[in-house]
Design a protein around this motif. Structure first.
Motif, short mmCIF file in Angstrom:
data_model
loop_
_atom_site.label_atom_id
_atom_site.label_comp_id
_atom_site.label_asym_id
_atom_site.label_seq_id
_atom_site.Cartn_x
_atom_site.Cartn_y
_atom_site.Cartn_z
N TRP A 157 7.26 0.37 -11.77
CA TRP A 157 5.84 0.35 -12.08
C TRP A 157 5.12 1.29 -11.11
N ASN A 158 3.93 1.73 -11.51
CA ASN A 158 3.14 2.60 -10.63
C ASN A 158 1.68 2.19 -10.71
N ILE A 159 1.05 2.09 -9.54
CA ILE A 159 -0.39 1.80 -9.51
C ILE A 159 -1.07 2.93 -8.74
N MET A 160 -2.04 3.59 -9.37
CA MET A 160 -2.75 4.69 -8.72
C MET A 160 -4.20 4.29 -8.48
N ASP A 204 -7.39 13.27 -4.60
CA ASP A 204 -5.95 13.20 -4.67
C ASP A 204 -5.65 11.71 -4.51
N PRO A 205 -5.41 10.98 -5.62
CA PRO A 205 -5.42 9.52 -5.53
C PRO A 205 -4.32 8.96 -4.65
N LEU A 206 -4.59 7.76 -4.11
CA LEU A 206 -3.56 7.01 -3.39
C LEU A 206 -2.72 6.29 -4.44
N GLY A 207 -1.46 6.04 -4.14
CA GLY A 207 -0.66 5.37 -5.14
C GLY A 207 0.50 4.61 -4.55
N MET A 208 0.91 3.57 -5.28
CA MET A 208 2.13 2.87 -4.86
C MET A 208 3.11 2.80 -6.01
N ASN A 209 4.36 3.01 -5.68
CA ASN A 209 5.44 2.88 -6.64
C ASN A 209 6.14 1.56 -6.36
N ILE A 210 6.26 0.75 -7.42
CA ILE A 210 6.90 -0.56 -7.25
C ILE A 210 8.33 -0.45 -7.77
N ILE A 251 8.18 -1.78 -2.26
CA ILE A 251 7.02 -0.97 -2.64
C ILE A 251 6.94 0.24 -1.72
N GLU A 252 6.75 1.40 -2.31
CA GLU A 252 6.62 2.61 -1.50
C GLU A 252 5.37 3.37 -1.90
N GLY A 253 4.83 4.15 -0.95
CA GLY A 253 3.69 4.99 -1.27
C GLY A 253 4.13 6.16 -2.12
N VAL A 254 3.23 6.64 -2.98
CA VAL A 254 3.55 7.84 -3.75
C VAL A 254 3.65 9.01 -2.77
N LYS A 255 2.69 9.12 -1.87
CA LYS A 255 2.78 10.06 -0.76
C LYS A 255 3.14 9.26 0.50
N GLU A 256 3.66 9.96 1.48
CA GLU A 256 4.26 9.29 2.63
C GLU A 256 3.37 8.21 3.25
N PHE A 257 2.08 8.49 3.41
CA PHE A 257 1.23 7.55 4.14
C PHE A 257 0.29 6.76 3.24
N ASP A 258 0.57 6.74 1.93
CA ASP A 258 -0.34 6.07 1.00
C ASP A 258 -0.46 4.56 1.28
N ILE A 259 0.67 3.90 1.58
CA ILE A 259 0.62 2.44 1.80
C ILE A 259 -0.27 2.15 3.01
N GLN A 260 -0.05 2.91 4.08
CA GLN A 260 -0.86 2.75 5.29
C GLN A 260 -2.34 2.93 4.97
N ASN A 261 -2.63 3.94 4.15
CA ASN A 261 -4.03 4.23 3.85
C ASN A 261 -4.64 3.20 2.90
#
Lengths: 655, 206
Positions: B24-27, B35-41, B46-56
């Motif tokens: 799943w993906n949530i943007m 440039d949206p933040l996103g998480m890949n499930i 769960i991981e960020g779409v970009k390296e620091f997305d989860i942190q942000n």
């Protein structure tokens, strides 16, 4: 006789018609050149859209480098280079102060002149941009991923670092020539003894192709003329460097008269490959001197300054066949080489004609020793034997020439205040357009390289007068953008600049924009005083020195309550920005700071020194609006009397 | 039942995509986040779409009192889901091979699909429970407290599937590559059921 009267009569009629028209339209015509009707459309970059080119305009006496978008003329950023910049703390923070160190001590200012972008095979590659400080001779290198000044090297035995900072076509060397000749080594002597005793140093600075790191390879110690501007050979003339000279009279006073007497001055042609070989084989003489070499470590963002105490000097007479003088009429200013490398243009600023030398003919004259005497032992080539052509009467006061990709040259004329387009090879004038007013340099993106991007020409004007709303006696300098894709140049836009734009360099945006860094990775932060996690936040006292290891993240300081500081302490705030997102800098400012505020980019650490002088509880706060809670991003320092025994303590979020 | 067996095997194997690609993906896009933040499930975290997305995302969520996005070891689901999927793959492949050899009825394929669907629905239900908790179990000392027009506290549950406007954010929640591979696999199994049925019929007719 009757015909003459008819002619005169019709002339008067025409003059009448023209002046009637002019009455209303003069202002408008003057502004637009009377040609460009859809100019606004062609420079309009819609909100959110990007410009086609990055333009880097020297900041002149501001000492900085302005980054503009072209064709819009929008100012994108002022990059601090040679001057302190309280806006972000450049030259005020502990990390950046060493960048402005020189053999004269801390010099917080300079006069920046000629930016030049790194090249590979004569084509702009967008790795770095170099710029010279004219006043206290220095060359800076700015990385085009961070847009940050990464290195500054001082040029010894030099004064008025003006024929700089031009680079060879594979960025092998950045070259710096001295405008003012001086005694070398410096000594106490009569100014009147200038002639024959002063020297002009031409400095070749090698560039490491991986790191960009600069090092002086050698200094060519030339006769005491004024070395005004320079240009590397291109393509076929790669391996040579050309320097214009004035004051070959070697006058030491009232130069405006005394240095304008010789009918011809010289362009010095330097075969640097030959000298490089000579030096690589152990040639040259190590000479004592002092100069600073300042390097910003990009892992720690901490600069260090090293004083170097010797430099390799080369006497041109020791390398026969390496240096020649090309006679060039009347105090040539700009020295420009066309993209093929064949033509060397001497812009004789007091001449009405433009002199063009041929590189092929120059080699032939050297080969066949077609000399016309010598100056201090350096052969002077015979003028007629090296002449490629003359652009006849193109205007008054030619200063600089740039090239497009269609075999045309564009020369700026200061006195007649115009840009003249002419054909390389036929020397025929194709077009002329007035500029407002008194243009210095002109710039075409890549226009001094082997591959110009011939879409726009930018005139950098010395006089502004009535071009903008008046702002009192002190005005901004003005630049003007022309479209040069057609037969005639079309004036599209005026835009104000910072300081004085002497020269500029521009590059297609797509070459560098995607490499632009968004933030620094915290995990790569090698700053010796970095605080990478909250558990490392602390304050340490060492006598009167106090080191605060602080972190910031939206939207608080850690710590934000500090006690135990005393009057007379020297407090180092080492502030690390823990953010890892694009465009989330935080600022740090304390009341009564005698230096500046500082901006800390995400992932970076910066240090500001604060010396509290008064007892009390004093605030600090974030200066860069960072979030909805920015106003809450603040803290207090309690400053106790010098003899207080209050221990150091710090906290965040405690009652 | 050769064709049906092969389809069954391929269909089950497609589930292995879940070990490589997100389910799943949530943007989250906003005016300030062009440039949206996103998480890949993923099934295992769960991981960020970009390296620091989860942190942000966590950094933004702390303003409205949301908990941080769970680390992989903080949810039992990320332990169990991979095992369940792997089990279903093995089971599916075994059924396919046995079916290929003609030893079992095509109806077993449908049975696998029903089991998989039940497990999937349970998974979605569980996921939705987490989203509800994540979006409404807020820190009472949150910096910003918003209310609905009716006065009840605002919740920030991202949509299970689809688009929703939340404060300044445009939230999009959709299946991602691994999820699509799983659906395709399940569709193939569904097809294998009918292929098996027709193969069985033609065998019977002969």
């Amino acid at each position: 006789m009757k015909k003459t009267i008819q002619y005169l009569f019709s002339l008067v009629l025409i003059a009448g018609l023209v002046s009637c028209n002019n009455g209303d339209n003069q202002k408008k015509l003057r502004g637009q050149g009377g040609l460009a009707t859809n100019a606004a459309e062609r420079v309009y970059v819609a909100p959110g859209e990007h410009d086609e080119y990055y333009g880097f305009f020297s900041g002149g006496f501001s000492g900085q480098l302005g980054v503009y978008g072209l064709p819009s003329g929008r100012l994108l950023k002022v990059l601090p280079v040679f001057s302190q910049n309280p806006e972000n703390g450049w030259g005020y923070t502990e990390e950046t102060k060493p960048m402005l160190n020189t053999s004269f001590g801390f010099v917080p200012w300079d006069d920046s002149h000629h930016p030049d972008i790194s090249q590979t095979d004569g084509v702009l590659d967008g790795r770095w941009i170099f710029i010279n400080g004219n006043n206290t001779p220095r060359i800076a290198r700015i990385g085009l991923e961070t847009f940050k000044t990464e290195e500054i090297i001082e040029i010894p035995n030099s004064a008025g670092n003006h024929s700089s900072s031009f680079i060879t076509e594979n960025t092998e060397y950045v070259v710096a020539g001295t405008r003012f000749s001086i005694p070398v080594p410096q000594r106490d002597m009569s100014i009147k003894e200038y002639k024959g005793n002063f020297k002009g140093a031409l400095t070749f600075i090698s560039v490491d192709q991986e790191t960009g790191r600069m090092a002086i390879k050698f200094q060519l110690m030339m006769p005491g003329f004024n070395y005004d501007l320079s240009h590397p050979g291109r393509d076929k003339s790669h391996g040579w460097f050309f320097f214009t000279t004035y004051n070959t009279e070697e006058s030491h006073t009232l130069l405006e008269v005394n240095a304008s007497q010789n009918d011809k001055d010289f362009i010095a042609a330097v075969n640097w490959k030959k000298i490089e070989e000579y030096v690589n084989n152990g040639g040259g003489k190590m000479t004592p001197t002092r100069y600073a070499h300042n390097v910003m470590d990009m892992d720690s963002h901490v600069a260090t300054s090293t004083i170097i105490e010797e430099v390799l000097t080369v006497d041109p007479l020791d390398v026969p066949g390496a240096v020649f003088f090309l006679p060039t009429p009347k105090s040539p200013h700009g020295c420009d080489v066309d993209p093929t490398g064949e033509y060397i243009i001497g812009n004789g600023k007091l001449s009405a004609d433009l002199t063009v030398h041929s590189f092929t003919k120059m080699l032939d004259a050297i080969e066949n020793e077609k000399f016309d005497g010598e100056a201090y032992g350096i052969p002077i080539l015979n003028f007629e034997d090296i002449l490629a052509g003359v652009v006849k009467q193109p205007g008054l006061g030619p200063l600089h020439t740039e090239f497009d990709d269609k075999g045309n040259a564009y020369t700026t004329f200061f006195i007649s205040s115009e840009v003249v387009k002419w054909k390389v090879g036929t020397w025929e004038v194709l077009d002329r357009q007035p500029v407002f007013y008194s243009v210095g340099h002109g710039m075409i993106p890549g226009g001094n390289s082997r591959k110009p991007f011939g879409k726009y020409f930018v005139a950098m004007n010395k006089i502004t007068k009535d071009r903008y709303l008046p702002t009192g006696p002190e005005l901004t300098h003005s630049a003007q953008l022309f479209d040069i894709t057609g037969d005639k140049m079309e004036l599209l836009l005026d835009f104000p600049t910072i300081g004085e734009p002497h020269y500029a360099a521009a590059i297609p945006a797509e070459i560098i924009k995607d490499k632009s860094k968004q933030f620094y990775r915290l995990s790569d932060n090698k700053h010796p005083h970095a605080t990478l996690k909250s558990s490392d936040v602390r304050i340490e006292r060492n006598g009167k020195e106090v080191h605060v290891y602080m972190t910031i993240i939206r939207s608080h300081f850690n710590p934000d309550n500090i006690e135990g500081i005393k009057v007379g302490d020297k407090v180092y705030f080492h502030v690390t920005n823990l953010e890892q997102d694009f465009d989330v800098p935080h600022g740090f400012a304390t009341i009564g700071a005698n230096n500046a505020e500082m901006l800390i980019m995400p992932g970076a650490t910066e240090t500001l020194v604060w010396e509290p002088k008064q007892v009390g509880v004093w605030p600090f706060y974030c200066t860069d609006f960072c979030s909805a809670l920015h106003q809450e991003m603040q803290g207090y320092v309690r400053v106790s009397p010098a003899d207080s025994n209050l221990p150091l303590s710090w906290s965040v979020g405690e009652d | 039942m050769k064709k049906a067996g092969i389809l069954m095997i391929i269909g089950s194997l497609l589930l292995l995509g879940l070990f490589k690609f997100p389910l799943w993906n949530i943007m989250l896009g906003a005016p300030q986040y062009p440039d949206p933040l996103g998480m890949n499930i993923y099934i295992n975290g769960i991981e960020g779409v970009k390296e620091f997305d989860i942190q942000n995302i966590d950094n933004l969520n702390h303003y409205i009192g949301m908990k941080t996005i769970p680390k992989n070891h903080e949810m039992w689901e990320f332990e169990v889901f991979p095992k369940v999927i792997l089990g279903m793959v093995i089971l599916g492949v075994l059924l396919g091979i046995i079916g290929f050899l003609g030893k079992i009825s095509y109806k077993w394929f449908l049975g696998w699909l029903i089991l998989m669907s039940v497990l999937g629905i349970l998974g979605m239900y569980d996921f939705n429970l987490w989203l509800i908790d994540y979006g409404s179990n807020l820190d009472p000392n949150a910096i910003m407290k918003y209310t609905q027009p009716d006065g009840s506290p605002m919740t920030y549950k991202p949509p299970l599937i689809g688009y929703q406007k939340m404060l300044n954010f445009d939230v999009d929640s959709w299946p991602a590559m691994g999820g699509y591979m799983m659906f395709a696999g399940m569709a193939l199994v569904f097809v294998s059921f009918f292929v098996g049925k027709s193969e069985y019929k033609s065998l019977k007719d002969r």
